[in-house]
Design a protein around this motif. Structure first.
Motif, PDB file in Angstrom:
ATOM      1  N   SER A   1       0.834  -1.210   0.000  1.00 37.48           N
ATOM      2  CA  SER A   1       0.000   0.000   0.000  1.00 37.48           C
ATOM      3  C   SER A   1       0.864   1.252   0.000  1.00 37.48           C
ATOM      4  N   TRP A   2       1.993   1.212   0.708  1.00 40.67           N
ATOM      5  CA  TRP A   2       2.884   2.377   0.737  1.00 40.67           C
ATOM      6  C   TRP A   2       3.483   2.618  -0.644  1.00 40.67           C
TER       7      TRP A   2
ATOM      8  N   GLN B   1       2.200   1.729  -3.488  1.00 40.30           N
ATOM      9  CA  GLN B   1       1.119   2.244  -4.335  1.00 40.30           C
ATOM     10  C   GLN B   1       0.942   3.744  -4.142  1.00 40.30           C
ATOM     11  N   ASP B   2       0.900   4.177  -2.889  1.00 47.68           N
ATOM     12  CA  ASP B   2       0.720   5.602  -2.602  1.00 47.68           C
ATOM     13  C   ASP B   2       1.875   6.429  -3.156  1.00 47.68           C
TER      14      ASP B   2
ATOM     15  N   PRO C   1      -0.363   7.257  -7.031  1.00 44.65           N
ATOM     16  CA  PRO C   1      -1.357   7.903  -6.166  1.00 44.65           C
ATOM     17  C   PRO C   1      -2.616   8.350  -6.899  1.00 44.65           C
TER      18      PRO C   1
ATOM     19  N   TRP D   1      -7.354   2.689  -5.923  1.00 46.09           N
ATOM     20  CA  TRP D   1      -6.815   1.520  -5.239  1.00 46.09           C
ATOM     21  C   TRP D   1      -6.647   0.319  -6.169  1.00 46.09           C
TER      22      TRP D   1
ATOM     23  N   GLY E   1       4.085  11.034  -4.718  1.00 46.87           N
ATOM     24  CA  GLY E   1       4.640  10.663  -3.424  1.00 46.87           C
ATOM     25  C   GLY E   1       6.133  10.407  -3.506  1.00 46.87           C
TER      26      GLY E   1
ATOM     27  N   GLY F   1       1.353  14.006  -0.839  1.00 49.98           N
ATOM     28  CA  GLY F   1       1.221  12.559  -0.836  1.00 49.98           C
ATOM     29  C   GLY F   1       1.330  11.973   0.561  1.00 49.98           C
ATOM     30  N   PRO F   2       1.493  10.644   0.667  1.00 49.98           N
ATOM     31  CA  PRO F   2       1.485   9.961   1.960  1.00 49.98           C
ATOM     32  C   PRO F   2       2.539  10.521   2.910  1.00 49.98           C
TER      33      PRO F   2
ATOM     34  N   ARG G   1      -2.273   3.884   8.133  1.00 47.74           N
ATOM     35  CA  ARG G   1      -1.581   4.563   7.038  1.00 47.74           C
ATOM     36  C   ARG G   1      -0.273   5.184   7.511  1.00 47.74           C
TER      37      ARG G   1
ATOM     38  N   SER H   1       3.401   4.239   6.081  1.00 49.33           N
ATOM     39  CA  SER H   1       4.283   5.241   5.489  1.00 49.33           C
ATOM     40  C   SER H   1       5.659   5.226   6.138  1.00 49.33           C
TER      41      SER H   1
END
Length: 568
Positions: A49-50, A52-53, A57, A61, A123, A350-351, A388, A392
């Motif tokens: 998931s990190w 991906q972000d 972004p 999903w 990100g 971003g994240p 999240r 991150s």
């Protein structure tokens, strides 16, 4: 360590090459960026998931996850048989076996990941700019332990020196505390101002979300001779604290200026005066007072930016500091603006582990004030923010603390919270926030002695943020648990003198007055609370309070009801 299978070059043009043949694997775009992100992780691991972000972004999903799978499959094909030993993945994580990776090159050969700029990877772009800034400024970075050729004191290269720090992607403001000079006086040791600045740098470095330029860097000739523009563009310094010492008739004064290095505007000035003996003894209270002033000035500078500029024109680090300051005002309008600013940060850069962690803190404080309207959804949102945050940056201590806070404040998982807090304190026994929140967990469990001991440790370390009222009230709560009602009342009043809107401190005051048999005063305070929060009820309290199902929570609820807070 096994022999390396691949060589990875991180400075200058990124390359990943076969250690046996010397052939460079043809990695480009987001696949190259993914390898760089894995290589820069302390253990070579990142969550899906990190990644991906960081890299997709804008894809949503499902599309982002599919793009990550395709990129991973392409990387395996490119690496060929080597991928079996070098690359690993499961449903949650992707990793590189760093034992089989050798890093080559050094900062002298070029900028970190020069020219690696995959389209749409907002990100990754923000992450990379932040890493470059930290290397130039001489700050610790999570990549340093892996890149063994990185010197202890990095030498800024022309490419890095000419690149203006992007204020809109950097989340942590950087402060430089220059050695304090002294007016002409035979009474002041010329080393003294340097010692004070060094002590302050170390003290403020404990604050969450603030970078402090190392004292050794601030003492260097190049740093001392640089003007504000060079400090801002070359070293990434956002704020500078300077000062002059004077000695007169046994009294020593320090005049400090706190300056925004980008604009050159003075944010704040203050004079500190104590006896020379207090200064020479290194009195902790004077150092704490100066440290509080410097951090408070940082928040004032951020709020000034918010007042004078449009949100989209404000640097990310100013947005974060403003969000924290407004969150702690505890009036609904300010708190809602705080949430907006935190969301703007995530949209802008971003994240971010810090932004997500502060959003988790936001939900905890929001619900504690009794403002929740969809309580279960808001509890789930807090947990989502913590998840999240840890995705991150799993090593962010503030995110770890918020994980513990959400566990017991909102989910009533006391055992899980205890394990989390002990882990944080084992890694850093100077984490004041962890001491406070662990103490409150003991308070809710009815262990007043431990609660007071832990919150007293937190008070000695004194967190440096606008939440002073909150920490005073956490100490008051610990003393309520220990049935030290006079101490609890004193601390609750101190908390309310800093923030009269804090509902939890008003509750603590009512309970303390009730415990002291000052029933008329308890009822008067309850009426004041109902004027401020007319819809507040015992049922509201029990639905949101983490100790509601415990003996101490029921005892406190009874004290509130007997003082006039309605049942429903």
């Amino acid at each position: 360590m096994a022999d390396a299978s691949v060589f990875i070059r991180m400075y200058g043009t990124f390359t990943c090459s076969d250690s046996e043949t010397g052939d460079v694997f043809p990695l480009t775009g987001k696949t190259a960026a993914m390898v760089a992100l894995l290589a820069s992780a302390p253990n070579g691991r990142r969550t899906r998931s990190w990644l991906q972000d960081m890299l997709w972004p804008r894809s949503g999903w499902q599309h982002g996850r599919a793009s990550l799978r395709q990129s991973l499959a392409g990387l395996k094909r490119t690496l060929g048989p080597k991928h079996v030993s070098i690359l690993g993945a499961n449903n949650q994580e992707i990793w590189l076996n760093l034992d089989l990776v050798s890093f080559v090159g050094s900062p002298h050969e070029g900028v970190l990941l020069e020219g690696l700029n995959p389209a749409g990877a907002d990100g990754f772009e923000a992450w990379l700019k932040d890493q470059r800034r930290r290397i130039v400024a001489g700050l610790d970075s999570d990549i340093r332990s892996n890149f063994r050729t990185l010197p202890a004191s990095p030498v800024p290269q022309p490419e890095a020196a000419s690149e203006k720090v992007q204020r809109f992607t950097k989340l942590r403001p950087a402060i430089a505390i220059l050695p304090f000079s002294h007016a002409t006086s035979d009474q002041i040791d010329p080393v003294f101002g340097d010692m004070i600045a060094g002590d302050l740098s170390r003290m403020i470095a404990r604050a969450h979300g603030i970078d402090v330029i190392s004292h050794l860097s601030c003492r260097s000739t190049g740093f001392l001779n640089a003007d504000l523009e060079r400090l801002n563009t070359l070293y990434g310094v956002d704020y500078v604290a300077t000062g002059f010492l004077r000695d007169a008739r046994g009294q020593m004064t320090l005049d400090i200026e706190f300056t925004d290095s980008a604009s050159g505007m003075i944010v704040n000035t203050k004079r500190f005066s104590r006896s020379s003996k207090d200064w020479l003894r290194g009195s902790a209270d004077i150092l704490q007072e100066i440290a509080n002033y410097i951090v408070d000035s940082l928040f004032k500078g951020a709020l000034r930016d918010i007042r004078t500029k449009n949100t989209e024109d404000v640097a990310s680090h100013s947005l974060l500091m403003s969000a924290i300051a407004l969150m702690h005002r505890q009036d609904l309008a300010s708190v809602l603006r705080s949430h907006k600013f935190l969301e703007s940060i995530l949209d802008q850069r971003g994240p971010s582990s810090l932004a997500y962690a502060w959003l988790a803190q936001w939900y905890v404080l929001f619900l504690a004030q009794g403002w929740g309207t969809n309580i279960e959804d808001e509890k789930l949102a807090a947990r989502d923010m913590v998840s999240r945050a840890l995705e991150s940056d799993p090593d962010c201590s503030f995110s770890q603390v918020m994980d513990g806070v959400v566990s017991y404040q909102l989910e009533r998982d006391y055992e899980g919270a205890s394990v989390t807090f002990e882990k944080v304190l084992a890694e850093n026994e100077n984490n004041a926030v962890a001491w406070y929140w662990k103490g409150i967990k003991y308070a809710f469990e009815g262990d007043g002695q431990q609660a007071i001991a832990y919150t007293d440790c937190g008070r000695r370390l004194t967190p440096l943020d606008p939440g002073g009222y909150l920490y005073k009230n956490l100490s008051a709560t610990a003393h309520l648990s220990g049935r030290n009602f006079q101490s609890a009342l004193d601390l609750a009043n101190e908390s309310l003198s800093l923030n009269r809107h804090h509902a939890s401190a008003i509750r603590a005051k009512i309970i303390a007055l009730n415990g002291l048999n000052r029933f008329d005063s308890a009822r008067a305070t309850a009426r004041e609370m109902l004027q401020m929060y007319p819809k507040y009820t015992i049922e509201n309290y029990l639905s949101a309070h983490p100790a509601a199902e415990l003996e101490i929570g029921q005892e406190w609820a009874q004290a509130l009801e007997s003082s006039g807070i309605p049942r429903r």
